[in-house]
Design a protein around this motif. Structure first.
Motif, PDB file in Angstrom:
ATOM      1  N   ARG A   1       0.834  -1.207   0.000  1.00 34.05           N
ATOM      2  CA  ARG A   1       0.000   0.000   0.000  1.00 34.05           C
ATOM      3  C   ARG A   1       0.868   1.258   0.000  1.00 34.05           C
ATOM      4  NH1 ARG A   1      -2.899  -3.034   3.902  1.00 34.05           N
ATOM      5  NH2 ARG A   1      -2.155  -1.697   5.594  1.00 34.05           N
ATOM      6  N   LYS A   2       1.965   1.232   0.747  1.00 36.63           N
ATOM      7  CA  LYS A   2       2.869   2.388   0.786  1.00 36.63           C
ATOM      8  C   LYS A   2       3.508   2.640  -0.574  1.00 36.63           C
ATOM      9  CE  LYS A   2       4.032   1.983   5.709  1.00 36.63           C
ATOM     10  NZ  LYS A   2       5.105   1.631   6.685  1.00 36.63           N
ATOM     11  N   ILE A   3       3.899   1.547  -1.247  1.00 36.29           N
ATOM     12  CA  ILE A   3       4.484   1.682  -2.590  1.00 36.29           C
ATOM     13  C   ILE A   3       3.483   2.340  -3.540  1.00 36.29           C
ATOM     14  CG2 ILE A   3       5.282   0.397  -4.622  1.00 36.29           C
ATOM     15  CD1 ILE A   3       6.447  -1.686  -2.654  1.00 36.29           C
ATOM     16  N   ILE A   4       2.240   1.886  -3.478  1.00 34.12           N
ATOM     17  CA  ILE A   4       1.211   2.421  -4.366  1.00 34.12           C
ATOM     18  C   ILE A   4       0.936   3.891  -4.050  1.00 34.12           C
ATOM     19  CG2 ILE A   4      -1.207   2.224  -5.076  1.00 34.12           C
ATOM     20  CD1 ILE A   4      -0.935  -0.810  -4.421  1.00 34.12           C
ATOM     21  N   LEU A   5       0.855   4.230  -2.763  1.00 31.22           N
ATOM     22  CA  LEU A   5       0.592   5.611  -2.356  1.00 31.22           C
ATOM     23  C   LEU A   5       1.702   6.560  -2.802  1.00 31.22           C
ATOM     24  CD1 LEU A   5      -0.903   5.132   1.227  1.00 31.22           C
ATOM     25  CD2 LEU A   5      -2.017   6.299  -0.690  1.00 31.22           C
ATOM     26  N   SER A   6       2.921   6.016  -2.883  1.00 33.40           N
ATOM     27  CA  SER A   6       4.058   6.843  -3.299  1.00 33.40           C
ATOM     28  C   SER A   6       4.207   6.905  -4.815  1.00 33.40           C
ATOM     29  CB  SER A   6       5.345   6.322  -2.669  1.00 33.40           C
ATOM     30  OG  SER A   6       5.691   5.048  -3.204  1.00 33.40           O
ATOM     31  N   GLY A   7       3.299   6.231  -5.527  1.00 29.97           N
ATOM     32  CA  GLY A   7       3.346   6.235  -6.988  1.00 29.97           C
ATOM     33  C   GLY A   7       4.267   5.191  -7.585  1.00 29.97           C
ATOM     34  N   GLY A   8       4.697   4.207  -6.773  1.00 27.81           N
ATOM     35  CA  GLY A   8       5.610   3.179  -7.238  1.00 27.81           C
ATOM     36  C   GLY A   8       4.917   2.019  -7.926  1.00 27.81           C
ATOM     37  N   ASP A   9       5.735   1.091  -8.415  1.00 30.42           N
ATOM     38  CA  ASP A   9       5.266  -0.097  -9.126  1.00 30.42           C
ATOM     39  C   ASP A   9       5.345  -1.289  -8.180  1.00 30.42           C
ATOM     40  OD1 ASP A   9       4.881  -2.331 -10.705  1.00 30.42           O
ATOM     41  OD2 ASP A   9       6.121  -1.622 -12.353  1.00 30.42           O
ATOM     42  N   ALA A  10       4.195  -1.871  -7.842  1.00 28.69           N
ATOM     43  CA  ALA A  10       4.152  -3.001  -6.906  1.00 28.69           C
ATOM     44  C   ALA A  10       3.876  -4.317  -7.615  1.00 28.69           C
ATOM     45  CB  ALA A  10       3.085  -2.748  -5.843  1.00 28.69           C
ATOM     46  N   SER A  11       3.973  -4.319  -8.936  1.00 29.87           N
ATOM     47  CA  SER A  11       3.571  -5.499  -9.708  1.00 29.87           C
ATOM     48  C   SER A  11       4.336  -6.758  -9.330  1.00 29.87           C
ATOM     49  CB  SER A  11       3.727  -5.227 -11.205  1.00 29.87           C
ATOM     50  OG  SER A  11       5.071  -4.900 -11.526  1.00 29.87           O
ATOM     51  N   MET A  12       5.609  -6.623  -8.946  1.00 28.75           N
ATOM     52  CA  MET A  12       6.432  -7.797  -8.640  1.00 28.75           C
ATOM     53  C   MET A  12       5.962  -8.532  -7.379  1.00 28.75           C
ATOM     54  SD  MET A  12       9.921  -6.027  -7.135  1.00 28.75           S
ATOM     55  CE  MET A  12       9.932  -4.771  -8.412  1.00 28.75           C
ATOM     56  N   TYR A  13       5.165  -7.871  -6.561  1.00 27.59           N
ATOM     57  CA  TYR A  13       4.709  -8.473  -5.311  1.00 27.59           C
ATOM     58  C   TYR A  13       3.296  -9.050  -5.406  1.00 27.59           C
ATOM     59  CZ  TYR A  13       8.515  -5.499  -3.670  1.00 27.59           C
ATOM     60  OH  TYR A  13       9.729  -4.881  -3.513  1.00 27.59           O
TER      61      TYR A  13
END
Length: 205
Positions: free
Chosen positions: A172-184
């Motif tokens: 959720r933190k990755i997404i909120l920061s605009g990052g790519d969480a696809s690998m998880y």
């Protein structure tokens, strides 16, 4: 009589460690199936923003697709109020007394089980499967399992799974920061999150 594993959790969002844990339980405990059952109102996560059921359910359906031994269930979504694992397992046992249930959890949750609502009921109605990542802390888990067996006449099975430093909160933190969480995330889940703007600031879906 079949052997059914229950994989509960908020799945906020579901991620690949959930899938790996369910796989480990399915194979090592020789289960017939694993039912992924998202929680409605978990009592221990009142301070966490949990996205609506329609999104969590849709993501779990995507995560388990393609695996015939994984099943999605909205059993807890259909209930009212706080959903306790002890009550869920008791209801399942009443509806299907011929079924043998296995309650799957990670090592952290395993060590907290006595703080849960009516832990004795959980262990009465299901064998507890606790997953240790890379065998970490297996000796400590065995010792605690022996304590639960003695105190509650519990049925405990420990399984091993790969070390995976993944959590829903980190995703959720990755997404909120605009990052790519696809690998998880399991296949299809990242696209769903992006398309529905799940976990984006100001999105009240």
């Amino acid at each position: 009589m079949g052997k059914t594993g229950i994989m509960g959790g908020t799945f906020n969002p579901v991620h690949i460690a959930h899938i790996k844990m369910a796989e480990a339980a399915y194979r090592q405990a020789e289960l017939d199936r694993v039912v992924f059952m998202p929680s409605k109102n978990p009592p221990h996560k009142k301070d966490i923003h949990i996205i609506p059921e329609k999104h969590r359910g849709a993501m779990v359906k995507l995560a388990v697709s393609g695996r015939p031994y994984f099943v999605y269930s909205d059993f807890e979504f259909k209930r009212k109020g706080i959903t306790y694992s002890a009550t869920t397992l008791e209801l399942l046992h009443m509806q299907h007394p011929e079924e043998e249930y296995f309650f799957i959890m990670g090592g952290d949750s395993f060590f907290q089980i006595e703080s849960w609502h009516m832990p004795g009921k959980i262990m009465e109605h299901a064998t507890v499967i606790a997953a240790s990542r890379n065998g970490a802390g297996m000796g400590q888990m065995e010792a605690y399992a022996d304590k639960l067996r003695s105190k509650y006449n519990a049925r405990i099975q420990l399984v091993k799974m790969p070390q995976m430093d993944i959590s829903s909160s980190c995703i959720r933190k990755i997404i909120l920061s605009g990052g790519d969480a696809s690998m998880y995330l399991p296949e299809g889940v990242w696209e769903y999150i992006k398309n529905n703007r799940c976990y984006c600031p100001g999105n009240g879906q």
